[in-house]
Motif scaffolding. Structure first.
Motif, PDB file in Angstrom:
ATOM      1  N   PRO A  64       0.836  -1.199   0.000  1.00 19.23           N
ATOM      2  CA  PRO A  64       0.000   0.000   0.000  1.00 19.23           C
ATOM      3  C   PRO A  64       0.876   1.257   0.000  1.00 19.23           C
ATOM      4  O   PRO A  64       1.705   1.435   0.884  1.00 19.23           O
ATOM      5  CB  PRO A  64      -0.778  -0.094   1.321  1.00 19.23           C
ATOM      6  N   VAL A  65       0.702   2.081  -1.007  1.00 17.81           N
ATOM      7  CA  VAL A  65       1.502   3.312  -1.110  1.00 17.81           C
ATOM      8  C   VAL A  65       0.624   4.520  -1.437  1.00 17.81           C
ATOM      9  O   VAL A  65       1.085   5.482  -2.052  1.00 17.81           O
ATOM     10  CB  VAL A  65       2.632   3.173  -2.167  1.00 17.81           C
ATOM     11  N   ALA A  66      -0.640   4.444  -1.019  1.00 14.01           N
ATOM     12  CA  ALA A  66      -1.571   5.508  -1.396  1.00 14.01           C
ATOM     13  C   ALA A  66      -1.711   6.582  -0.321  1.00 14.01           C
ATOM     14  O   ALA A  66      -2.453   7.547  -0.505  1.00 14.01           O
ATOM     15  CB  ALA A  66      -2.945   4.913  -1.702  1.00 14.01           C
ATOM     16  N   GLY A  67      -1.007   6.420   0.786  1.00 18.71           N
ATOM     17  CA  GLY A  67      -1.108   7.413   1.859  1.00 18.71           C
ATOM     18  C   GLY A  67      -0.590   8.776   1.398  1.00 18.71           C
ATOM     19  O   GLY A  67       0.130   8.879   0.400  1.00 18.71           O
ATOM     20  N   MET A  68      -0.944   9.806   2.127  1.00 19.68           N
ATOM     21  CA  MET A  68      -0.602  11.157   1.678  1.00 19.68           C
ATOM     22  C   MET A  68       0.771  11.623   2.177  1.00 19.68           C
ATOM     23  O   MET A  68       1.309  12.600   1.681  1.00 19.68           O
ATOM     24  CB  MET A  68      -1.685  12.137   2.127  1.00 19.68           C
ATOM     25  N   GLY A  69       1.314  10.952   3.156  1.00 14.57           N
ATOM     26  CA  GLY A  69       2.646  11.324   3.650  1.00 14.57           C
ATOM     27  C   GLY A  69       2.701  12.728   4.210  1.00 14.57           C
ATOM     28  O   GLY A  69       3.685  13.452   4.005  1.00 14.57           O
ATOM     29  N   THR A  70       1.671  13.127   4.938  1.00 13.24           N
ATOM     30  CA  THR A  70       1.601  14.517   5.411  1.00 13.24           C
ATOM     31  C   THR A  70       2.726  14.859   6.393  1.00 13.24           C
ATOM     32  O   THR A  70       3.110  16.020   6.500  1.00 13.24           O
ATOM     33  CB  THR A  70       0.248  14.799   6.112  1.00 13.24           C
ATOM     34  N   ARG A  71       3.278  13.818   7.053  1.00 11.79           N
ATOM     35  CA  ARG A  71       4.348  14.109   8.014  1.00 11.79           C
ATOM     36  C   ARG A  71       5.640  14.520   7.317  1.00 11.79           C
ATOM     37  O   ARG A  71       6.576  14.954   7.956  1.00 11.79           O
ATOM     38  CB  ARG A  71       4.598  12.890   8.921  1.00 11.79           C
ATOM     39  N   PRO A  78      -8.085   7.885  -0.056  1.00 12.25           N
ATOM     40  CA  PRO A  78      -7.289   7.271   1.014  1.00 12.25           C
ATOM     41  C   PRO A  78      -8.130   7.066   2.271  1.00 12.25           C
ATOM     42  O   PRO A  78      -8.104   7.846   3.208  1.00 12.25           O
ATOM     43  CB  PRO A  78      -6.165   8.291   1.248  1.00 12.25           C
ATOM     44  N   LEU A  79      -8.895   5.954   2.287  1.00  7.46           N
ATOM     45  CA  LEU A  79      -9.852   5.722   3.383  1.00  7.46           C
ATOM     46  C   LEU A  79      -9.257   4.904   4.519  1.00  7.46           C
ATOM     47  O   LEU A  79      -9.948   4.565   5.463  1.00  7.46           O
ATOM     48  CB  LEU A  79     -11.109   5.036   2.834  1.00  7.46           C
ATOM     49  N   GLY A  80      -7.968   4.569   4.390  1.00  5.91           N
ATOM     50  CA  GLY A  80      -7.321   3.811   5.466  1.00  5.91           C
ATOM     51  C   GLY A  80      -6.630   2.561   4.937  1.00  5.91           C
ATOM     52  O   GLY A  80      -6.885   2.126   3.805  1.00  5.91           O
ATOM     53  N   GLN A  87      -6.241   3.308  -5.352  1.00  3.03           N
ATOM     54  CA  GLN A  87      -7.206   3.483  -4.260  1.00  3.03           C
ATOM     55  C   GLN A  87      -7.759   4.888  -4.475  1.00  3.03           C
ATOM     56  O   GLN A  87      -7.033   5.866  -4.307  1.00  3.03           O
ATOM     57  CB  GLN A  87      -6.503   3.378  -2.898  1.00  3.03           C
ATOM     58  N   LYS A 130       6.357   9.572  -0.542  1.00  2.00           N
ATOM     59  CA  LYS A 130       7.328   9.301   0.535  1.00  2.00           C
ATOM     60  C   LYS A 130       8.053   7.978   0.308  1.00  2.00           C
ATOM     61  O   LYS A 130       9.173   7.801   0.755  1.00  2.00           O
ATOM     62  CB  LYS A 130       6.672   9.352   1.910  1.00  2.00           C
ATOM     63  N   GLU A 131       7.411   7.058  -0.412  1.00  5.80           N
ATOM     64  CA  GLU A 131       8.035   5.755  -0.676  1.00  5.80           C
ATOM     65  C   GLU A 131       9.230   5.879  -1.617  1.00  5.80           C
ATOM     66  O   GLU A 131      10.023   4.960  -1.753  1.00  5.80           O
ATOM     67  CB  GLU A 131       7.015   4.790  -1.300  1.00  5.80           C
TER      68      GLU A 131
HETATM   69  P1  UTP Z   1       0.358   6.070   7.293  1.00  4.01           P
HETATM   70  O1  UTP Z   1      -0.367   5.861   8.546  1.00  4.01           O
HETATM   71  O2  UTP Z   1       1.852   6.201   7.369  1.00  4.01           O
HETATM   72  O3  UTP Z   1      -0.291   7.298   6.542  1.00  4.01           O
HETATM   73  O4  UTP Z   1       0.012   4.847   6.359  1.00  4.01           O
HETATM   74  P2  UTP Z   1       0.263   8.217   5.379  1.00  4.01           P
HETATM   75  O5  UTP Z   1      -0.883   8.967   4.830  1.00  4.01           O
HETATM   76  O6  UTP Z   1       1.036   7.392   4.374  1.00  4.01           O
HETATM   77  O7  UTP Z   1       1.319   9.214   6.092  1.00  4.01           O
HETATM   78  P3  UTP Z   1       1.059  10.486   7.038  1.00  4.01           P
HETATM   79  O8  UTP Z   1       0.583   9.945   8.351  1.00  4.01           O
HETATM   80  O9  UTP Z   1       0.063  11.379   6.352  1.00  4.01           O
HETATM   81  O10 UTP Z   1       2.421  11.126   7.120  1.00  4.01           O
HETATM   82  C1  UTP Z   1       0.576   3.564   6.531  1.00  4.01           C
HETATM   83  C2  UTP Z   1       0.671   2.868   5.204  1.00  4.01           C
HETATM   84  O11 UTP Z   1      -0.604   2.667   4.637  1.00  4.01           O
HETATM   85  C3  UTP Z   1      -0.696   3.263   3.359  1.00  4.01           C
HETATM   86  C4  UTP Z   1       0.405   4.305   3.324  1.00  4.01           C
HETATM   87  O12 UTP Z   1       0.829   4.567   2.007  1.00  4.01           O
HETATM   88  C5  UTP Z   1       1.485   3.640   4.174  1.00  4.01           C
HETATM   89  O13 UTP Z   1       2.212   2.680   3.423  1.00  4.01           O
HETATM   90  N1  UTP Z   1      -2.060   3.810   3.196  1.00  4.01           N
HETATM   91  C6  UTP Z   1      -2.641   4.465   4.239  1.00  4.01           C
HETATM   92  C7  UTP Z   1      -2.737   3.620   2.026  1.00  4.01           C
HETATM   93  O14 UTP Z   1      -2.215   3.007   1.054  1.00  4.01           O
HETATM   94  N2  UTP Z   1      -4.012   4.098   1.923  1.00  4.01           N
HETATM   95  C8  UTP Z   1      -4.608   4.753   2.931  1.00  4.01           C
HETATM   96  O15 UTP Z   1      -5.795   5.151   2.774  1.00  4.01           O
HETATM   97  C9  UTP Z   1      -3.917   4.946   4.124  1.00  4.01           C
END
Ligand code: UTP
Length: 297
Positions: free
Chosen positions: A13-20, A111-113, A108, A30-31
């Motif tokens: 899973p690499v769809a997170g936003m990486g806000t940190r 980004p619903l989790g 995805q 971020k990946e």
């Molecule tokens: P994180 O909790 O690190 O969230 O997700 P994030 O959005 O990537 O980063 P921050 O907190 O905003 O900085 C853990 C993993 O789950 C993936 C992320 O890409 C990461 O590998 N993820 C999370 C998804 O693919 N989809 C989502 O909806 C949420």
């Protein structure tokens, strides 16, 4: 029903936003941030290959296309490296390419989790066990983290396996936390799971980190699309419902784990991996000495 079937597929899973990591992650996922000279996502793919994974699916979002480019030919670059006789660099690029047809990408759409991200892979996975690797958790060690989990999976007779690490009590609120049962070798029976509990309500300080081996039954649970902690569809909640229906263990590997999703973990990973690299370790050690780290306490 036997659960110890071979684990051949992995979900990343690499769809997170990486806000940190903003503003670095405004354009660059971020990946793709490098630990020394390799994007964190490449470490995860190499770890999975070492563990016997043959097929990979990335759960991506908008702006993540460069991850696909990274695992593809870069013809102009390869041509230039060849022309300049940069054979080592060229070989490095060609060796990292996955086998044709072994990589898939699924969007995805929202980004619903993490649970929702894994659910997006249900058609790709079908009816077989699979691994999940969160690339921003970098695992360094030999054998790799997932390989150690696969070994434990075969020993305990399959089912679900999560990688786990003991964390200081005050940090458990950021993790899925395990209620532990009997321990055999490096595998602890999982009795219950709670996502991001208050430290006072945590069943232990044994926390899930970003590696999983799951059975396809998880998709029936994820189908419910129930929101959990942080109003996200949590993988932990669906995993918890599989406890009692199949073997479920937490494995503590011998690898060092660096959380590259946060800034300090990322910097620590760069230094730790750099110090293990014969080509740069001596110069890095000298550079660190110049920072007079001890005097900064
Ligand atoms: P994180 O909790 O690190 O969230 O997700 P994030 O959005 O990537 O980063 P921050 O907190 O905003 O900085 C853990 C993993 O789950 C993936 C992320 O890409 C990461 O590998 N993820 C999370 C998804 O693919 N989809 C989502 O909806 C949420």
């Amino acid at each position: 029903m036997t659960y110890a079937r071979q684990v051949r597929k992995a979900v990343l899973p690499v769809a997170g936003m990486g806000t940190r990591f903003l503003p670095a992650t405004k354009v660059v996922p971020k990946e793709m941030l490098p630990v020394v000279d390799k994007p964190v996502v490449q470490y995860a793919v190499e770890e999975a290959k070492e563990a016997g994974i043959e097929q990979f699916v990335f759960i991506t979002g908008r702006g993540k296309h460069i991850i696909a480019d990274h695992f593809d030919h870069a013809y102009e670059l390869e041509h230039q490296l060849k022309k300049r006789a940069k054979d080592i660099e060229l070989r490095g690029l060609l060796e990292m390419l996955p086998q044709t047809g072994s990589l898939g990408f699924i969007r995805q759409q929202e980004p619903l989790g993490l649970g929702h991200a894994v659910w997006c892979a249900r058609h790709f996975i079908g009816d077989e066990p699979f691994a999940v690797l969160l690339p921003d958790d970098l695992m360094v060690g030999e054998p790799g983290g997932l390989a150690q989990m696969v070994e434990a999976y075969d020993k305990v007779g399959g089912g679900c396996i999560v990688a786990a690490e003991e964390k200081p009590h005050e940090e458990v609120k950021s993790y899925g936390v395990i209620a532990p049962g009997a321990k055999k070798g490096n595998a602890t029976e999982v009795k219950a799971l709670v996502e991001k509990p208050k430290p006072s309500e945590a069943p232990s300080n044994l926390c899930i980190i970003g590696r999983y081996i799951l059975q396809p039954e998880i998709f029936k649970e994820l189908d419910r699309q129930e929101r959990g902690a942080g109003n996200e569809i949590q993988l932990t909640d669906s995993m918890a419902r599989l406890i009692g229906k199949m073997p479920f263990h937490a494995v503590e590997t011998t690898c060092a784990r660096y959380d590259c999703g946060n800034k300090v973990g990322f910097l620590q990973a760069n230094i730790a991996v750099g110090l293990q690299r014969p080509d740069i370790a001596p110069a890095l050690r000298e550079a660190l000495k110049k920072l007079k780290l001890c005097e900064m306490d």
